[in-house]
Write a protein that holds these residues in place. Sequence first.
Motif, PDB file in Angstrom:
ATOM      1  N   LEU A 202     -16.644  -6.585   3.097  1.00  0.00           N
ATOM      2  CA  LEU A 202     -15.083  -6.131   3.086  1.00  0.00           C
ATOM      3  C   LEU A 202     -15.287  -5.701   4.598  1.00  0.00           C
ATOM      4  O   LEU A 202     -14.001  -5.869   5.128  1.00  0.00           O
TER       5      LEU A 202
ATOM      6  N   CYS B  18       0.817  -1.209  -0.012  1.00  0.00           N
ATOM      7  CA  CYS B  18       0.004   0.065   0.002  1.00  0.00           C
ATOM      8  C   CYS B  18       0.844   1.261  -0.143  1.00  0.00           C
ATOM      9  O   CYS B  18       0.741   2.043  -0.713  1.00  0.00           O
TER      10      CYS B  18
ATOM     11  N   SER C  99     -12.279  -7.318   6.791  1.00  0.00           N
ATOM     12  CA  SER C  99     -11.172  -6.303   7.443  1.00  0.00           C
ATOM     13  C   SER C  99     -11.238  -6.526   8.922  1.00  0.00           C
ATOM     14  O   SER C  99      -9.990  -6.655   9.376  1.00  0.00           O
TER      15      SER C  99
ATOM     16  N   PHE D 190      -9.237  -9.648   9.474  1.00  0.00           N
ATOM     17  CA  PHE D 190      -7.615  -9.429   8.842  1.00  0.00           C
ATOM     18  C   PHE D 190      -6.873  -8.689  10.296  1.00  0.00           C
ATOM     19  O   PHE D 190      -6.072  -9.041  10.282  1.00  0.00           O
TER      20      PHE D 190
ATOM     21  N   CYS E 137       1.164 -13.786   1.800  1.00  0.00           N
ATOM     22  CA  CYS E 137      -0.022 -13.063   1.352  1.00  0.00           C
ATOM     23  C   CYS E 137      -1.353 -14.170   0.928  1.00  0.00           C
ATOM     24  O   CYS E 137      -0.869 -15.443   0.751  1.00  0.00           O
TER      25      CYS E 137
ATOM     26  N   VAL F 229      -9.886  -9.664  -3.614  1.00  0.00           N
ATOM     27  CA  VAL F 229      -9.107  -8.876  -2.353  1.00  0.00           C
ATOM     28  C   VAL F 229      -7.673  -9.582  -2.573  1.00  0.00           C
ATOM     29  O   VAL F 229      -7.517 -10.671  -2.557  1.00  0.00           O
TER      30      VAL F 229
ATOM     31  N   ALA G 107      -4.670  -9.798   0.282  1.00  0.00           N
ATOM     32  CA  ALA G 107      -4.441  -9.493   1.646  1.00  0.00           C
ATOM     33  C   ALA G 107      -2.731 -10.042   1.829  1.00  0.00           C
ATOM     34  O   ALA G 107      -2.476 -11.122   1.464  1.00  0.00           O
TER      35      ALA G 107
ATOM     36  N   THR H  56      -8.313  -1.478   9.577  1.00  0.00           N
ATOM     37  CA  THR H  56      -7.620  -2.003   8.441  1.00  0.00           C
ATOM     38  C   THR H  56      -7.645  -0.886   7.282  1.00  0.00           C
ATOM     39  O   THR H  56      -8.635  -0.503   6.731  1.00  0.00           O
TER      40      THR H  56
ATOM     41  N   VAL I 167      -7.413  -0.273   3.134  1.00  0.00           N
ATOM     42  CA  VAL I 167      -7.629  -0.874   1.990  1.00  0.00           C
ATOM     43  C   VAL I 167      -7.611   0.020   0.870  1.00  0.00           C
ATOM     44  O   VAL I 167      -8.172   0.930   0.906  1.00  0.00           O
TER      45      VAL I 167
ATOM     46  N   VAL J 214      -4.479  -4.530   2.683  1.00  0.00           N
ATOM     47  CA  VAL J 214      -5.377  -5.177   1.625  1.00  0.00           C
ATOM     48  C   VAL J 214      -5.528  -4.266   0.443  1.00  0.00           C
ATOM     49  O   VAL J 214      -5.654  -2.937   0.597  1.00  0.00           O
TER      50      VAL J 214
ATOM     51  N   TYR K 223      -7.772  -3.850  -2.824  1.00  0.00           N
ATOM     52  CA  TYR K 223      -9.150  -4.235  -3.589  1.00  0.00           C
ATOM     53  C   TYR K 223      -9.429  -3.965  -5.009  1.00  0.00           C
ATOM     54  O   TYR K 223      -8.886  -2.800  -5.152  1.00  0.00           O
TER      55      TYR K 223
END
Length: 375
Positions: A306, A55, A310, A313, A223, A237, A239, A76, A78, A250, A252
């Motif tokens: 989601l 990210c 999340s 996660f 992952c 998705v 992760a 989380t 995203v 995450v 998306y």
Amino acid sequence: MAVSVAHEILDELLDAIVHYSEWDIAMKARSLKRAATSGSLLREQAVSGPHFDLCSVIRAAVPARVLVNYSLRSGTEVLQLKCVDQKVSGYCGHYALHFALCGLELCRSTTEASMRGFVEELDRTGPFWRRYWLSVEELIAHVHKMGADSWWPWTRETVMQGDMERSYMWHLLMEDSHCRHLGGAHLITVLQYAYGQFNNNVASICELQDKIEALRSASQPTCMALVLGVTNHWLTVLAYRIPGTAQVGVLYMDSNNTPVLKASDEELNRMLHLKEQERIKNKGQGYSPWQRTIKLQAWKDQRCLLDVLSECFSGTHNLRTELLDGSWNSLLESYYSNVCSHGVELGHQTMCLLLLGGGSLAKCKATRQDYQVDG
């Protein structure tokens, strides 16, 4: 005028692609498979997780590929990536699989330059159609292998319609060489969700929870990809364990590029109105009442799913708890509608036995408190 001509040309090209002969499909796919073997598609990296915080790198290196940066209620992060737009309805499953494979390749990248390349690939038409032809060749080969025993959806005509049936997805994860090279069903999980409930069996959902726990506790780069069949649409998705932390990042991906995850119901209605106006402009007609209803439901389901994922996660939620709560609520709803409505009382022990017997995963308004059940 120029826009309408461009649309006509595009439609002709896509129609030609869809109606290629079986010989054309086989020849294209074989040439792509040779290219894959030489390294242009099947890249050999040893580690199955990212060396970087994806990210952070994507935001810094390729910000134009970030559609929306969300922070969901679990905390989380995203990142919704800008992906190649789906031009023909029904192909979303093929897009979702392509995005999952690109995501796993992204996780195997050892340099930021290669990461940027895979992120850019998500928004290019050519790589998607290359992946599509490989999938079609594998599926049609299986149709031929079945011979006279083939049945729907295992027919050439159904494969060529473009819809990714669930049995196609599972077959590709188990048998396609590119999918297997990138982890296949071990790293890619197919999850079905509609109208606020999971449609997978209990064992597969518990297995997914095990994978999520393994991801969160891993001591090395790790992952996983989720291909989500949500109501009437396939999404992706990715992760990953953020290196040096206990957190999960995450990504998306949605071939419709619709930013729904943090949208309110009112905003969803506005988005639907804008999309309908665009449809009227391009096709001369809007949505039917059923289409409006299903689109809104799909967006709400995407948003809900989601949020649940999340929380899993982040470690604040558990899919097994989701299963138990769903079974309990379903049982109480059934008890209320089928027993209490007829004035019949049901003892607590009988209720517990029924609960142990299972139930659907449907959410409902009833709770333990509604029935003052203790224990």
